[in-house]
Design a protein around this motif. Structure first.
Motif, PDB file in Angstrom:
ATOM      1  N   LYS A 224      41.583   7.177  36.355  1.00 19.56           N
ATOM      2  CA  LYS A 224      40.436   8.060  35.712  1.00 19.56           C
ATOM      3  C   LYS A 224      39.348   8.323  36.021  1.00 19.56           C
ATOM      4  O   LYS A 224      38.787   9.335  35.433  1.00 19.56           O
ATOM      5  N   LEU A 225      38.711   7.582  36.456  1.00 19.37           N
ATOM      6  CA  LEU A 225      37.351   7.642  36.735  1.00 19.37           C
ATOM      7  C   LEU A 225      37.548   8.827  38.399  1.00 19.37           C
ATOM      8  O   LEU A 225      36.550   9.954  38.057  1.00 19.37           O
ATOM      9  N   PHE A 226      38.391   8.644  39.273  1.00 17.52           N
ATOM     10  CA  PHE A 226      38.865   9.838  39.983  1.00 17.52           C
ATOM     11  C   PHE A 226      38.656  10.968  39.488  1.00 17.52           C
ATOM     12  O   PHE A 226      38.505  11.843  40.102  1.00 17.52           O
ATOM     13  N   THR A 227      39.873  10.811  38.728  1.00 15.07           N
ATOM     14  CA  THR A 227      40.074  11.976  37.855  1.00 15.07           C
ATOM     15  C   THR A 227      39.177  13.185  36.907  1.00 15.07           C
ATOM     16  O   THR A 227      38.670  13.942  37.121  1.00 15.07           O
ATOM     17  N   MET A 228      38.275  11.645  36.855  1.00 15.16           N
ATOM     18  CA  MET A 228      36.355  12.743  36.299  1.00 15.16           C
ATOM     19  C   MET A 228      36.344  13.466  36.967  1.00 15.16           C
ATOM     20  O   MET A 228      35.757  14.374  36.848  1.00 15.16           O
ATOM     21  N   VAL A 229      36.429  12.320  38.168  1.00 19.02           N
ATOM     22  CA  VAL A 229      34.705  13.298  39.716  1.00 19.02           C
ATOM     23  C   VAL A 229      35.682  14.195  39.156  1.00 19.02           C
ATOM     24  O   VAL A 229      35.326  15.572  39.859  1.00 19.02           O
ATOM     25  N   LEU A 230      37.115  14.376  40.202  1.00 22.08           N
ATOM     26  CA  LEU A 230      38.011  15.670  40.005  1.00 22.08           C
ATOM     27  C   LEU A 230      37.677  17.049  39.478  1.00 22.08           C
ATOM     28  O   LEU A 230      37.939  17.749  39.650  1.00 22.08           O
ATOM     29  N   PHE A 282      23.287  16.076  61.933  1.00 22.01           N
ATOM     30  CA  PHE A 282      22.306  14.866  62.578  1.00 22.01           C
ATOM     31  C   PHE A 282      22.069  14.292  61.226  1.00 22.01           C
ATOM     32  O   PHE A 282      22.035  12.877  62.527  1.00 22.01           O
ATOM     33  N   PHE A 283      22.260  14.202  60.017  1.00 21.64           N
ATOM     34  CA  PHE A 283      21.741  13.278  59.637  1.00 21.64           C
ATOM     35  C   PHE A 283      22.613  12.349  58.666  1.00 21.64           C
ATOM     36  O   PHE A 283      22.919  11.838  57.621  1.00 21.64           O
ATOM     37  N   ALA A 284      24.239  12.997  58.844  1.00 20.52           N
ATOM     38  CA  ALA A 284      25.170  12.549  58.258  1.00 20.52           C
ATOM     39  C   ALA A 284      25.669  11.029  57.933  1.00 20.52           C
ATOM     40  O   ALA A 284      25.437   9.886  56.672  1.00 20.52           O
ATOM     41  N   LYS A 285      25.533  10.597  59.083  1.00 20.73           N
ATOM     42  CA  LYS A 285      25.699   9.270  58.753  1.00 20.73           C
ATOM     43  C   LYS A 285      24.595   8.122  58.560  1.00 20.73           C
ATOM     44  O   LYS A 285      24.850   6.867  58.380  1.00 20.73           O
ATOM     45  N   TYR A 286      23.326   8.912  58.436  1.00 16.36           N
ATOM     46  CA  TYR A 286      21.866   8.198  57.499  1.00 16.36           C
ATOM     47  C   TYR A 286      22.517   7.962  56.276  1.00 16.36           C
ATOM     48  O   TYR A 286      21.300   7.505  55.017  1.00 16.36           O
ATOM     49  N   LEU A 287      23.414   8.941  55.284  1.00 15.57           N
ATOM     50  CA  LEU A 287      22.791   9.141  53.866  1.00 15.57           C
ATOM     51  C   LEU A 287      24.236   8.233  53.499  1.00 15.57           C
ATOM     52  O   LEU A 287      25.184   8.640  54.555  1.00 15.57           O
ATOM     53  N   THR A 288      23.559   8.147  52.210  1.00 13.78           N
ATOM     54  CA  THR A 288      25.684   7.750  51.618  1.00 13.78           C
ATOM     55  C   THR A 288      26.624   8.568  51.311  1.00 13.78           C
ATOM     56  O   THR A 288      26.126   9.433  50.611  1.00 13.78           O
ATOM     57  N   VAL A 289      27.150   8.557  50.779  1.00 11.44           N
ATOM     58  CA  VAL A 289      28.264   9.351  50.368  1.00 11.44           C
ATOM     59  C   VAL A 289      27.210   9.937  48.548  1.00 11.44           C
ATOM     60  O   VAL A 289      27.573  11.217  48.446  1.00 11.44           O
ATOM     61  N   LYS A 290      27.253   9.505  48.292  1.00  9.47           N
ATOM     62  CA  LYS A 290      26.410   9.885  46.699  1.00  9.47           C
ATOM     63  C   LYS A 290      25.654  10.909  47.435  1.00  9.47           C
ATOM     64  O   LYS A 290      24.964  11.182  46.473  1.00  9.47           O
ATOM     65  N   THR A 335      34.572  15.274  50.503  1.00  9.22           N
ATOM     66  CA  THR A 335      35.587  15.293  51.553  1.00  9.22           C
ATOM     67  C   THR A 335      35.413  14.125  51.921  1.00  9.22           C
ATOM     68  O   THR A 335      36.527  13.509  51.902  1.00  9.22           O
ATOM     69  N   THR A 336      34.533  13.126  51.855  1.00  9.77           N
ATOM     70  CA  THR A 336      34.556  11.925  52.217  1.00  9.77           C
ATOM     71  C   THR A 336      35.069  10.690  50.820  1.00  9.77           C
ATOM     72  O   THR A 336      35.614  10.320  52.030  1.00  9.77           O
ATOM     73  N   TRP A 337      34.538  11.314  50.299  1.00 12.22           N
ATOM     74  CA  TRP A 337      35.097  10.867  49.016  1.00 12.22           C
ATOM     75  C   TRP A 337      36.378  10.724  48.864  1.00 12.22           C
ATOM     76  O   TRP A 337      36.915   9.739  48.052  1.00 12.22           O
ATOM     77  N   TYR A 338      36.471  12.155  48.685  1.00 12.84           N
ATOM     78  CA  TYR A 338      38.082  12.698  48.398  1.00 12.84           C
ATOM     79  C   TYR A 338      38.809  11.531  49.648  1.00 12.84           C
ATOM     80  O   TYR A 338      40.101  10.784  49.524  1.00 12.84           O
ATOM     81  N   GLU A 410      31.375   4.067  46.262  1.00 17.31           N
ATOM     82  CA  GLU A 410      31.338   3.240  46.882  1.00 17.31           C
ATOM     83  C   GLU A 410      31.516   3.291  48.415  1.00 17.31           C
ATOM     84  O   GLU A 410      33.081   3.343  47.808  1.00 17.31           O
ATOM     85  N   GLU A 411      32.150   3.312  49.388  1.00 17.04           N
ATOM     86  CA  GLU A 411      32.429   3.320  50.532  1.00 17.04           C
ATOM     87  C   GLU A 411      32.717   2.183  50.413  1.00 17.04           C
ATOM     88  O   GLU A 411      31.872   1.449  50.396  1.00 17.04           O
ATOM     89  N   LYS A 412      33.907   1.829  50.792  1.00 20.73           N
ATOM     90  CA  LYS A 412      35.033   1.374  50.704  1.00 20.73           C
ATOM     91  C   LYS A 412      34.459   0.602  52.544  1.00 20.73           C
ATOM     92  O   LYS A 412      34.818  -0.425  53.011  1.00 20.73           O
TER      93      LYS A 412
END
Length: 418
Positions: A224-230, A282-290, A335-338, A410-412
């Motif tokens: 349900k949480l996934f569906t809500m975010v979608l 350049f900065f994606a690897k330093y930032l969280t998905v959130k 996209t990463t979260w998905y 949360e990142e797996k």
């Protein structure tokens, strides 16, 4: 010095196949933009009819909706790399046939078939990326893909313009067709990563497609949480799409921009999008998905609010730069979260069904907004949609900090910034 060379080689070894995939997908994306520009000019030359050109923008989405109902079922059963190769080859052949058409209906038919092929390529490529690219590299890969997409948005039409000046529309279309063939040739050299992952499903049939719909629906109910975010992402997408659909009318008639100012606005927006894509790469690897997902969407929605209340060129340009710049952040985060939350074996079906729902609501919202704008005012409609987008984003961020709901973000892999 030798040690440095070894480090470089190790890094390249991990990125060799993802880089090749980026090149192939980048060529396909640039190709999409070149032939869309060329086909508009070709149809205008053939018919001198604005209605005939407008028809091109209806054929593609209609074909996509029709195809996506069953494309996901086929994608999850097929070998993803081979499917991507064949859809590129099919697009190569179909695009190459466009200049040979003497009837507008022949061009519409080819465009319908090209759009069908693209409806298979998109979910197949997303699934293939998820399998091929290691989890700790996905954020950066998605950011680079966002960069290639933004670059294609600017480079594609520019290449088309140069080709028109140097040769003709027909030659431009044939060169464009070759880009799809080159993309297919690059994909041939990539590994088969799902050879044994497609054997557990029953053969494709009408009954199997119905069962697939039930499986996807059950997945949504169980998560349900996934569906809500979608659902929130859908609300953001359709509200921004509806605003984009009235962009020309709003900027020209409501704000009063000239043709030159409007052209300059598009160039500024494109530059902002490209700069944003470079920054996130350049900065994606330093930032969280959130941070990418929530922060990106928050600033994109802020850009739309600024756009909705604009009274001058400077104000609307500022809004467009903000939303263009941070669009790459939100796309990379989403996209990463998905990819983290949809099982590989279901990804084709979930992606395709979500695409059908998105396309359906986009059409409803655009038509509804057009009617409301005529009855009330276009500015009031744009303001309402910008706040609808902002409310959806704020609720999304509220989920990200909620003690229970934040688990969905949360990142797996446990990578990224704290």
């Amino acid at each position: 010095m030798k040690g440095d060379n070894m480090v470089v080689k190790q890094r390249w070894k991990g990125w060799r196949f993802p880089a090749m995939l980026l090149a192939a997908m980048g060529l396909s994306t640039v190709g999409d933009f070149i032939y869309l520009v060329a086909i508009n000019l070709l149809v205008l030359e053939m018919t001198n009819s604005a209605a005939a050109v407008a028809g091109l923008w209806i054929v593609g989405p209609a074909a996509a909706i029709f195809t996506r109902f069953w494309a996901g079922s086929m994608v999850d059963r097929a070998n993803k790399r081979r499917l991507m190769i064949w859809t590129d080859i099919i697009r190569f052949l179909l695009v190459a046939l466009i200049p040979l058409m003497t009837s507008i209906w022949g061009i519409y038919l080819l465009l319908w078939l090209i759009s069908m092929a693209k409806s298979f390529f998109a979910p197949a490529s997303l699934t293939y990326i998820t399998v091929l690219v290691p989890e700790d590299k996905r954020k950066q890969f998605n950011s680079f893909y966002s960069l290639t997409s933004s670059g294609a948005f600017i480079i594609g039409p520019a290449i088309a313009s140069v080709l028109f000046m140097m040769s003709s529309v027909n030659i431009a279309i044939w060169i464009n067709a070759a880009s799809f063939l080159l993309s297919a040739l690059i994909l041939v050299w990539l590994p088969d990563v799902d050879e044994k992952k497609t054997s557990g499903l029953q053969s494709l049939s009408f009954h199997a497609i119905i069962q697939d719909f039930k499986i996807v629906a059950d997945f949504g109910k169980d998560h349900k949480l996934f569906t809500m975010v979608l659902g929130l992402n859908l609300l953001i997408l359709i509200s921004t799409f509806a605003m984009d659909a009235q962009e020309v009318v709003f900027t020209r008639q409501v704000i009063g921009l000239s043709e030159v100012e409007y052209s300059l606005l598009l160039s500024i927006t494109g530059a902002g999008a490209l700069l944003g894509a470079l920054t996130v790469a350049f900065f994606a690897k330093y930032l969280t998905v959130k941070q990418l997902f929530g922060g990106g969407f928050l600033l994109v929605s802020a850009g739309y609010v600024l756009y909705a209340f604009s009274q001058s060129f400077a104000m609307i340009a500022a809004g467009f730069v903000v939303l263009g710049f941070f669009n790459a952040f939100s796309n990379t985060g989403y996209t990463t979260w998905y990819q983290q939350n949809v099982p590989i074996e279901l990804m084709g079906r979930v992606t395709s069904l979500y695409g059908v729902i998105t396309s359906f609501f986009q059409i409803i919202f655009v038509l509804g907004m057009g009617i409301i704008a005529d009855l009330l005012s276009l500015r009031l409609t744009i303001i309402s949609l910008s706040f609808l987008c902002l409310i959806a984003v704020l609720y999304l961020i509220k989920m990200m900090v909620h003690p229970v709901e934040k688990v969905i973000f949360e990142e797996k892999s446990g990578k990224g910034a704290a």
